[in-house]
Design a protein around this motif. Structure first.
Motif, PDB file in Angstrom:
ATOM      1  N   THR A 602       0.851  -1.197   0.066  1.00  0.00           N
ATOM      2  CA  THR A 602      -0.179   0.020   0.063  1.00  0.00           C
ATOM      3  C   THR A 602       0.728   1.099  -0.054  1.00  0.00           C
ATOM      4  O   THR A 602       0.466   2.367  -0.666  1.00  0.00           O
ATOM      5  N   ALA A 607      -3.999   2.140  -1.593  1.00  0.00           N
ATOM      6  CA  ALA A 607      -4.768   0.864  -1.046  1.00  0.00           C
ATOM      7  C   ALA A 607      -5.152  -0.147  -1.425  1.00  0.00           C
ATOM      8  O   ALA A 607      -5.233  -1.537  -1.190  1.00  0.00           O
ATOM      9  N   ASN A 676      -8.799   2.868   1.905  1.00  0.00           N
ATOM     10  CA  ASN A 676      -7.643   3.615   2.946  1.00  0.00           C
ATOM     11  C   ASN A 676      -8.079   3.994   4.377  1.00  0.00           C
ATOM     12  O   ASN A 676      -7.369   4.220   4.931  1.00  0.00           O
ATOM     13  N   TRP A 679      -6.939   1.964   7.486  1.00  0.00           N
ATOM     14  CA  TRP A 679      -5.492   2.272   8.235  1.00  0.00           C
ATOM     15  C   TRP A 679      -5.627   3.474   9.221  1.00  0.00           C
ATOM     16  O   TRP A 679      -4.550   3.789   9.743  1.00  0.00           O
ATOM     17  N   ARG A 683      -2.542   7.011   6.923  1.00  0.00           N
ATOM     18  CA  ARG A 683      -2.853   6.997   5.806  1.00  0.00           C
ATOM     19  C   ARG A 683      -1.806   6.562   5.074  1.00  0.00           C
ATOM     20  O   ARG A 683      -1.149   7.315   4.090  1.00  0.00           O
ATOM     21  N   THR A 686      -2.966   6.489  -0.732  1.00  0.00           N
ATOM     22  CA  THR A 686      -4.021   7.375  -1.249  1.00  0.00           C
ATOM     23  C   THR A 686      -4.402   7.040  -2.409  1.00  0.00           C
ATOM     24  O   THR A 686      -3.782   7.041  -3.439  1.00  0.00           O
ATOM     25  N   ASP A 687      -5.797   6.381  -2.711  1.00  0.00           N
ATOM     26  CA  ASP A 687      -6.086   5.953  -4.087  1.00  0.00           C
ATOM     27  C   ASP A 687      -6.485   6.966  -5.046  1.00  0.00           C
ATOM     28  O   ASP A 687      -7.216   8.014  -4.733  1.00  0.00           O
ATOM     29  N   SER A 693      -2.179   4.893  -6.435  1.00  0.00           N
ATOM     30  CA  SER A 693      -1.652   6.260  -5.670  1.00  0.00           C
ATOM     31  C   SER A 693      -1.227   7.024  -6.827  1.00  0.00           C
ATOM     32  O   SER A 693      -0.491   6.884  -7.958  1.00  0.00           O
TER      33      SER A 693
END
Length: 710
Positions: A602, A607, A676, A679, A683, A686-687, A693
């Motif tokens: 991740t 994520a 995300n 978590w 974090r 971050t999608d 990411s």
């Protein structure tokens, strides 16, 4: 790289292997010597603060040496009356007075009401150990001098002998079955001839070291070891060492596939797998250490003994194994290539794709199935196993006890012991006699013999009561509970109730208390470790809840299987606690392996991609580890005892359920669905619009092992 540096890099693995070879040579034999310091004397494992334990200590003042009674039972050949043989039977057992192993004078032979059987009680010393079986043979030989009769031996001494027989050869047989199962699985997993032998060698070294440490602790009286603890230690070390080895070797294969040389690959594998392995081992070890809070001595013994085993397993996996991999390199995987395993990886790519496309449907179906199975846990009876179910095969003591129950009050020969103040003797005797479930009451006179009136010692008197029910039944335990309630209500009597049935009742109550105390502690320990490892609050809570659900689902299935397949009417009171500690701690193990890799991915890819990559890269190795651990615990089934058969099924089935459903489907789907947020409060990824990411670029599309360049 200078020649000197190259030489020093190779010397470290050689030195580590040399150390382990010395450990194996010097300490390996201790794996077969634990029986020398083990005891199967159940009186040594009573609750410390129980009323029955206080009775054991106090009745020594009545010249009642602590004893292990054997009940001698005579029946006439071909049936018929035995009253004409009563004098000969009494003389036969009286001749045993003062012989080696006895702890007092035997009782006279008494006829049954139907005149079809005679019984006498011979008190034996409780510390005979290996001399118990020969002592029983002398008792049998003396009893067989009564002509025209068949002789059977029942009671605690006979049962303890059969227990010792069940555990005889445990070192060799159990270890051979466990190692054979592990070897077959590893050959299928690795498709290599050398690597399975390396892994098993490391596991055997760890077992030898663990047994040597436990031997020293037991020899100095710091821990108690019985056959059950001994068997669980062997299985735990072999299974844990193999599990950790699978993780390290899988990571080393990845590094070799990436083009590293053997030394760098082994070092990188150790560096990247050590946090997960150490966290997993710490989870299991601390979960076992929590058993020190138990009031039962055998539970407290398993805690440090199991923790020692886990420590030795992780030490071997993080020293011997990396050293061997550094020296062998790609040759360790021969004839397979480190790049192999595309078929297995392809399977986990399909599983990951399913979880990625339909996360909510996947976790909903998995959760529903687990909840349905969990409903059966309410039907599990953990109030103990009757004597005729203690062994999973026919044994003489059980047959003798069944014959005894047909001719005498079932509690005959195993009395309920009552101690009270002398001033209340009449009231106490009357209360005992009037208690439902009591067939007869006898006072103890001088020298501990039966008498019409009790003999006071230090202001205390002693009675023996015969229960109508067999001493190992729930009815007998209910009688003890009623008797205690009635006697404790007598003002000034200070009455105590002990004896075999009271001991079993106290063990049951202690086991119930242990579950309420130890279960929350284990969960808190596991949650703390997960928070520290994953640096999150939400994920650890999620993982703890899922492994707890896996445990209840396993108990639900076990309740059905025990009742309808194995024919058990109940389980040992310690089985749910043992099952919880092993399943929850080991279940979190696999989730640690998965989620530590998911977090790593991740951080690199976001994520959504982190879940997919984490599941693909760990799917094969964790499933293999689960199968190995299930197989090793299933090996406990070679010991013909209901307790270990129940533990074997619960752990083996629960581990498979965890690896195949909870870790493979439920947890990844829940994490994928939460994104995300799972978590929180950190974090790590971050999608972006496509689940990666922003800026991860081509790295997010890097090929996973086994993927094509299509």
């Amino acid at each position: 790289m200078t020649p000197a540096h190259r030489l020093s890099r190779g010397l470290v693995p050689l030195a580590l292997i040399a150390v382990w070879l010395v450990v194996g040579a010097l300490l390996g034999p201790f794996a077969g010597r634990l029986g020398e310091v083990a005891t199967n004397d159940q009186a040594a494992f009573l609750p410390r603060s129980a009323e029955s334990t206080r009775v054991l200590r106090e009745q020594a003042a009545f010249q009642q040496r602590e004893s292990l009674p054997v009940i001698v039972l005579w029946t006439a050949d071909g049936g018929g009356a035995v009253s004409g043989r009563q004098r000969a039977a009494s003389a036969a057992v009286a001749a045993l007075t003062g012989t080696p192993g006895t702890a007092g004078a035997p009782s006279p032979a008494l006829p049954s009401r139907d005149d079809a059987a005679l019984q006498a009680v011979v008190p034996l010393r409780p510390d005979l150990g290996d001399r118990l079986a020969p002592t029983l043979e002398r008792v049998r030989a003396a009893a067989e001098k009564v002509p025209g009769t068949q002789v059977r031996l029942a009671g605690p001494a006979a049962t303890q002998t059969d227990l010792a027989d069940a555990f005889s050869g445990i070192d060799g047989v159990l270890l051979a079955v466990a190692l054979a199962a592990v070897l077959v699985i590893l050959l299928l997993v690795y498709r290599s001839l050398l690597l399975p032998l390396v892994v098993i060698t490391g596991a055997v070294f760890a077992l030898g070291l663990a047994c040597a440490v436990v031997y020293a602790l037991a020899d100095h009286g710091l821990v108690r070891v019985d056959g059950q603890v001994q068997g669980i230690l062997s299985i735990l070390v072999i299974g844990a060492a193999t599990d950790y080895a699978l993780l390290v070797t899988a990571r080393c294969r990845e590094e070799l596939t990436a083009g590293r040389n053997r030394y760098d690959a082994a070092r990188a594998a150790l560096r990247r797998s050590a946090p997960a392995v150490l966290a997993s081992a710490g989870t299991v070890a601390l979960g076992l250490i929590a058993l020190l809070l138990s009031d039962l001595t055998n539970n407290r013994a398993l805690g440090p003994v199991g923790a020692v085993g886990i420590g030795c397993a992780v030490l071997s996996a993080l020293t011997f194994l990396p050293a061997a991999l550094a020296l062998l390199g790609r040759r360790a995987y021969w004839p397979a290539r480190p790049e192999g395993g595309a078929g297995a990886t392809g399977l986990w790519q399909r599983v990951a794709a399913l979880v990625d496309r339909r996360p909510r449907r996947v976790w909903a179906l998995a959760l529903t199935g687990l909840l349905v199975c969990s409903a059966g846990a309410l039907t599990l009876d953990s109030k103990g196993v009757p004597l005729d179910e203690t062994f999973v095969r026919h044994v003489p003591s059980v047959a003798a006890q069944q014959t005894l129950a047909r001719h005498f009050p079932a509690g005959a020969g195993t009395p309920v012991v009552v101690l009270a103040d002398a001033a209340s003797a009449d009231r106490v005797a009357r209360t005992v006699r009037d208690t439902a479930g009591i067939a007869a009451v006898t006072a103890t006179g001088a020298q501990g013999r039966p008498a019409a009136a009790p003999h006071a010692v230090d202001g205390r008197v002693r009675f023996e009561a015969t229960a109508e029910a067999a001493p190992d039944t729930q009815a007998a335990r209910d009688t003890v509970a009623r008797l205690r309630t009635a006697l404790h209500a007598l003002p000034g009597a200070r009455a105590l109730v002990g004896g075999y049935t009271a001991q079993q009742y106290d063990i049951l109550r202690a086991a119930e208390r242990d579950r309420t105390v130890i279960v929350p502690v284990v969960l808190a320990v596991i949650l703390t470790i997960l928070v520290l490892l994953l640096r999150s609050l939400a994920v650890p809570v999620l993982l703890v809840l899922t492994v707890a659900l896996n445990f209840t689902a396993t108990l639900g299935v076990a309740a059905l299987v025990f009742r309808d397949v194995f024919g058990f009417s109940g389980t040992d009171p310690s089985v749910p606690l043992y099952g919880f500690v092993f399943l929850v701690a080991l279940g979190v193990d696999y989730n640690i392996f998965l989620m530590s890799r998911v977090r790593e991915e991740t951080l690199r890819h976001g994520a959504r991609e982190g879940v997919r990559r984490g599941l693909v890269t760990t799917g094969g190795v964790i499933t293999s580890a689960g199968v190995v651990l299930a197989a090793t615990f299933a090996a406990l089934g070679v010991i013909p005892l209901a307790f270990l058969a129940q533990i074997a099924f619960i752990v083996a089935f629960g581990v498979l359920l965890d690896t195949l459903v909870v870790r493979s489907l439920l947890v990844p789907a829940l994490v994928r669905d939460a994104g995300n947020r799972v978590w929180w409060p950190t974090r790590p990824g971050t999608d972006g619009p496509e689940g990666r990411s922003p800026g991860a670029g081509r790295r997010a599309r890097a090929l996973l092992p086994g993927e094509d360049h299509a």
